[in-house]
Design an enzyme around this catalytic site. Sequence first.
Site, PDB file in Angstrom:
ATOM      1  N   SER A  19     -32.591  31.296  24.912  1.00 13.28           N
ATOM      2  CA  SER A  19     -33.505  30.154  24.910  1.00 13.28           C
ATOM      3  C   SER A  19     -34.190  29.923  26.252  1.00 13.28           C
ATOM      4  CB  SER A  19     -32.771  28.886  24.462  1.00 13.28           C
ATOM      5  OG  SER A  19     -32.417  28.980  23.099  1.00 13.28           O
ATOM      6  N   LYS A  68     -24.330  21.372  16.701  1.00 16.97           N
ATOM      7  CA  LYS A  68     -25.427  20.989  15.810  1.00 16.97           C
ATOM      8  C   LYS A  68     -25.085  19.801  14.907  1.00 16.97           C
ATOM      9  CE  LYS A  68     -27.653  25.529  15.680  1.00 16.97           C
ATOM     10  NZ  LYS A  68     -28.228  26.595  14.835  1.00 16.97           N
ATOM     11  N   ALA A 129     -21.658  32.759   4.089  1.00 12.53           N
ATOM     12  CA  ALA A 129     -21.634  31.373   3.627  1.00 12.53           C
ATOM     13  C   ALA A 129     -21.364  30.380   4.756  1.00 12.53           C
ATOM     14  CB  ALA A 129     -20.568  31.204   2.543  1.00 12.53           C
ATOM     15  N   ALA A 156     -13.361  28.915  -1.702  1.00 17.20           N
ATOM     16  CA  ALA A 156     -13.758  27.735  -0.929  1.00 17.20           C
ATOM     17  C   ALA A 156     -15.197  27.876  -0.454  1.00 17.20           C
ATOM     18  CB  ALA A 156     -12.826  27.542   0.265  1.00 17.20           C
ATOM     19  N   ARG A 157     -15.545  29.068   0.039  1.00 14.04           N
ATOM     20  CA  ARG A 157     -16.924  29.319   0.479  1.00 14.04           C
ATOM     21  C   ARG A 157     -17.878  29.262  -0.711  1.00 14.04           C
ATOM     22  NH1 ARG A 157     -17.955  28.558   5.836  1.00 14.04           N
ATOM     23  NH2 ARG A 157     -16.977  30.115   7.174  1.00 14.04           N
ATOM     24  N   TYR A 217     -29.517  39.296  16.518  1.00 13.43           N
ATOM     25  CA  TYR A 217     -30.492  39.901  17.437  1.00 13.43           C
ATOM     26  C   TYR A 217     -29.839  40.683  18.563  1.00 13.43           C
ATOM     27  CZ  TYR A 217     -29.671  35.839  20.497  1.00 13.43           C
ATOM     28  OH  TYR A 217     -29.090  34.872  21.288  1.00 13.43           O
ATOM     29  N   GLY A 238     -33.254  38.707  13.951  1.00 19.42           N
ATOM     30  CA  GLY A 238     -32.844  37.458  14.565  1.00 19.42           C
ATOM     31  C   GLY A 238     -33.757  37.008  15.687  1.00 19.42           C
TER      32      GLY A 238
END
Length: 276
Positions: A19, A68, A129, A156-157, A217, A238
């Site tokens: 970034s 996030k 997932a 679960a996923r 990436y 990516g």
Amino acid sequence: MSVTRRAAVLGSPIAHSLSPVLHRAAYTELGLDHWSYDRFEVDEAGLPGFVEGLDPTWAGLSLTMPLKRAIMPMLDGISDTAASVEAVNTVVLTEDGRRLGDNTDIPGMVAALRERGVEKVGTAAVLGAGATASSALAALAEICTGPVTAYVRSEARADEMRGWGRRLGVDVRVADWAEADEALRAPLVIATTPAGTTDALAGAVPSAPGTLFDVLYDPWPTALASRWGATGAGVVGGLDLLVHQAVLQVEQMTGLDAPLAVMRAAGEAALAARTH
């Protein structure tokens, strides 16, 4: 000229984040000599203190794992896009002191696909997932007109992906990872798994596949992306996602049109330097 506007990417681990390379390239191209963009190692425990310590020079934050979701209670507003996947990767700090959260990963995915000519598909497959898979479903909600099959390793996923499908309005079918070879026949395949996970699938790539979007990436290309590209079919990587989501971040934080080509070239150069 002294720095009067600041931005940064936060996360843990953060040392390998591209970034700063992308955002700084944009600032240079746009003549924003008074802007800086840094990276900070911040985990969930350290996030509240970091955010509270921001002064008015701060324009925005980029957030990566594991922040996030952790950032959301600290915000004054969240976009519908971010709310749809319960994940914020962008915070814009307004002049009146508000913190506004958004998710540029989802429109970034759509833009990266559109750049390669993929605007609508009838069906699609998602490998994995995790958190990126939910963003992939949100992007597919905009461009896929039919069912999406998610290939996962556990019940679960599978339940998680069905839940995201209901929430996002996507007809999600679930299949076992052991059948992941079948995914490669879809007109659009989005691989959201960690490095090495899809390597064993490379030998099963059809002779005339559709489009592959592999969100990794580094390292690049993955074995799957390399084999896919050898057929002449479309591959989105990516770095494409990283650049497109960063373009949207730069535009939100600065109010200026971001230089996509310059940012991509900077990212490519940085990745090339890592491999030599």
